[in-house]
Design a protein around this motif. Structure first.
Motif, PDB file in Angstrom:
ATOM      1  N   VAL A 331     -47.883 -12.274 -60.613  1.00 45.70           N
ATOM      2  CA  VAL A 331     -48.330 -12.260 -59.223  1.00 45.70           C
ATOM      3  C   VAL A 331     -49.692 -12.948 -59.090  1.00 45.70           C
ATOM      4  CG1 VAL A 331     -49.063 -10.767 -57.315  1.00 45.70           C
ATOM      5  CG2 VAL A 331     -47.007 -10.201 -58.628  1.00 45.70           C
ATOM      6  N   GLU A 332     -50.609 -12.625 -59.980  1.00 43.53           N
ATOM      7  CA  GLU A 332     -51.951 -13.216 -59.891  1.00 43.53           C
ATOM      8  C   GLU A 332     -51.906 -14.730 -60.085  1.00 43.53           C
ATOM      9  OE1 GLU A 332     -54.844  -9.565 -61.279  1.00 43.53           O
ATOM     10  OE2 GLU A 332     -54.033 -10.874 -62.850  1.00 43.53           O
ATOM     11  N   THR A 333     -51.055 -15.197 -60.979  1.00 46.22           N
ATOM     12  CA  THR A 333     -50.917 -16.637 -61.198  1.00 46.22           C
ATOM     13  C   THR A 333     -50.310 -17.321 -59.993  1.00 46.22           C
ATOM     14  OG1 THR A 333     -50.677 -16.323 -63.588  1.00 46.22           O
ATOM     15  CG2 THR A 333     -49.870 -18.392 -62.677  1.00 46.22           C
ATOM     16  N   ALA A 334     -49.289 -16.714 -59.426  1.00 45.23           N
ATOM     17  CA  ALA A 334     -48.589 -17.323 -58.287  1.00 45.23           C
ATOM     18  C   ALA A 334     -49.499 -17.483 -57.081  1.00 45.23           C
ATOM     19  CB  ALA A 334     -47.368 -16.493 -57.922  1.00 45.23           C
ATOM     20  N   PHE A 335     -50.358 -16.474 -56.846  1.00 40.02           N
ATOM     21  CA  PHE A 335     -51.187 -16.490 -55.637  1.00 40.02           C
ATOM     22  C   PHE A 335     -52.643 -16.842 -55.922  1.00 40.02           C
ATOM     23  CE2 PHE A 335     -47.519 -13.788 -54.812  1.00 40.02           C
ATOM     24  CZ  PHE A 335     -46.993 -14.456 -53.714  1.00 40.02           C
ATOM     25  N   GLU A 336     -52.942 -17.190 -57.168  1.00 37.74           N
ATOM     26  CA  GLU A 336     -54.237 -17.724 -57.574  1.00 37.74           C
ATOM     27  C   GLU A 336     -55.401 -16.834 -57.166  1.00 37.74           C
ATOM     28  OE1 GLU A 336     -54.319 -21.681 -56.022  1.00 37.74           O
ATOM     29  OE2 GLU A 336     -53.013 -22.463 -57.595  1.00 37.74           O
ATOM     30  N   MET A 337     -55.233 -15.543 -57.360  1.00 39.87           N
ATOM     31  CA  MET A 337     -56.315 -14.586 -57.144  1.00 39.87           C
ATOM     32  C   MET A 337     -55.983 -13.299 -57.870  1.00 39.87           C
ATOM     33  SD  MET A 337     -55.769 -13.326 -53.163  1.00 39.87           S
ATOM     34  CE  MET A 337     -56.079 -14.956 -52.505  1.00 39.87           C
ATOM     35  N   SER A 338     -56.993 -12.500 -58.110  1.00 36.80           N
ATOM     36  CA  SER A 338     -56.767 -11.238 -58.782  1.00 36.80           C
ATOM     37  C   SER A 338     -55.986 -10.303 -57.865  1.00 36.80           C
ATOM     38  CB  SER A 338     -58.095 -10.590 -59.175  1.00 36.80           C
ATOM     39  OG  SER A 338     -58.773 -10.120 -58.013  1.00 36.80           O
ATOM     40  N   LEU A 339     -55.364  -9.309 -58.458  1.00 39.84           N
ATOM     41  CA  LEU A 339     -54.610  -8.352 -57.656  1.00 39.84           C
ATOM     42  C   LEU A 339     -55.535  -7.596 -56.704  1.00 39.84           C
ATOM     43  CD1 LEU A 339     -51.562  -7.773 -57.672  1.00 39.84           C
ATOM     44  CD2 LEU A 339     -52.035  -5.710 -58.983  1.00 39.84           C
ATOM     45  N   GLU A 340     -56.764  -7.326 -57.142  1.00 38.65           N
ATOM     46  CA  GLU A 340     -57.720  -6.635 -56.274  1.00 38.65           C
ATOM     47  C   GLU A 340     -58.064  -7.485 -55.051  1.00 38.65           C
ATOM     48  OE1 GLU A 340     -58.018  -7.053 -59.515  1.00 38.65           O
ATOM     49  OE2 GLU A 340     -57.816  -5.002 -60.289  1.00 38.65           O
ATOM     50  N   GLU A 341     -58.276  -8.793 -55.251  1.00 38.67           N
ATOM     51  CA  GLU A 341     -58.576  -9.695 -54.132  1.00 38.67           C
ATOM     52  C   GLU A 341     -57.371  -9.804 -53.200  1.00 38.67           C
ATOM     53  OE1 GLU A 341     -61.656 -12.874 -56.164  1.00 38.67           O
ATOM     54  OE2 GLU A 341     -59.520 -13.024 -56.629  1.00 38.67           O
TER      55      GLU A 341
END
Length: 355
Positions: A331-341
């Motif tokens: 998920v983080e790779t796909a959306f280019e941000m940390s899960l927290e962000e």
């Protein structure tokens, strides 16, 4: 998960089978000896996963395998005519079959009701493929005939469904069986009550038959259920209670808001890391509500990245499982941000959403 395959017994070291070959396999299925022509999806020392020429998937233990004849030619799926014949042979007296452009419907309800349901399936079919085409993802047509079972009443439904899903059937109005690739529902006098279920389960069937999701791959439940709730949205202004794809789902929006009041900071991580929350007693309110909300947010604000994320998932191999860490990293790779962000952006968006 409904009957026919207990995948956990087989795929600790499963290997992908050749794409074009097919096999005719004779095996014991309980007290029954079956012969199925199909494509081996995965294979290990203790068994195989076989997709038959009618789209049913069979998990066959090595000790139950009686004969196997391999062929290097492509598997030829059954025709609609052959599917109709097999369904009538299987269901027997009292059942009839009719066909629409894309569905083979077997029923013992009234024909009028079965045709109403089938009309909604066809409406979804057109809208589903148009929606993804508009996202620049041209999905292939289903390989196998799409089968729907429409039973005459709840008692008939329970008699059939309890053999597949057990006690869980008592809480259902219908379901899609991932193993036999069929939708099952029954005649509810108030059709409007059943519309969301009809569309929800038909969305699952389409997703697993057009390459959007791979059957028995690692498909996170938040993805599968988020998509189905996104497509199911009822439309209270329409006589059939369903018209548009992607409208705000008021039922799930209410569930989300109820859950959000006591939502923990780790909630998104628990949703995407594994499927545990979907097996809990409060899953309808909490897991499904958040899966819808997160999916709605991604489609509305990060559509291009979401489609690429789905395309990555669609390439999954049967039986291959990701760890919790791998699911989160995906998920983080796909959306280019940390899960927290991502979670912070998600919460800001949902706080502004008005039903």
């Amino acid at each position: 998960m409904p009957r026919l395959v207990n995948i956990s017994l087989l795929w600790l070291a499963a290997l992908a089978a050749p794409v074009f070959a097919h096999d005719t396999v004779k095996f014991r299925d309980g007290d029954i000896v079956r012969t199925v022509t199909g494509r081996v999806m995965a294979e290990a020392q203790n068994g195989m996963l076989l997709c038959g020429d009618d789209g049913q998937i069979w998990g066959i233990r090595a000790e139950n395998l009686l004969e196997r004849d391999s062929n290097d030619q492509p598997l030829v799926p059954v025709s609609d005519d052959e599917m109709e014949k097999r369904l009538l042979d299987e269901f027997g007296e009292g059942f009839s079959v009719f066909r629409t452009l894309h569905y083979v419907v077997v029923y013992d309800s009234s024909e009028a009701y079965a045709r109403q349901v089938a009309a909604m399936y066809e409406q979804l079919y057109r809208g589903f493929f148009t929606f993804w085409k508009n996202q620049y993802w041209k999905l292939p047509d289903p390989e196998f005939p799409l089968v729907a079972v429409v039973l005459r009443d709840r008692d008939s439904f329970l008699s059939y469904a309890e053999k597949e899903v057990g006690e869980a059937a008592k809480n259902m109005l219908g379901y899609y069986n991932l193993a036999n690739n069929r939708i099952l529902t029954f005649n509810i006098p108030n059709l409007e009550r059943n519309v969301s279920t009809i569309i929800h389960e038909a969305t699952h069937q389409l997703s697993f038959n057009c390459g959007l999701q791979a059957r028995y791959a690692d498909n996170p439940k938040w993805v599968s259920e988020g998509l189905a709730t996104f497509f199911e949205t009822p439309d209270r202004r329409n006589p059939t209670r369903w018209r548009d794809i992607g409208r705000i789902n008021q039922v799930n929006l209410a569930r989300w808001r109820k859950y959000q009041r006591n939502r923990t900071p780790q909630s998104l991580a628990t949703l995407v890391a594994d499927d545990t929350r979907f097996n809990q007693a409060d899953s309808i309110t909490y897991a499904y509500g958040e899966a819808w909300a997160f999916t709605y947010f991604l489609i509305k604000t990060k559509r291009k990245e979401y489609v690429k994320f789905l395309q990555t998932l669609s390439n999954g191999r049967p039986g291959a499982k990701r760890s919790q860490k791998e699911r989160i990293q995906l998920v983080e790779t796909a959306f280019e941000m940390s899960l927290e962000e991502l979670d912070q952006e998600f919460l800001r968006y949902m706080s502004r959403l008005r039903g």
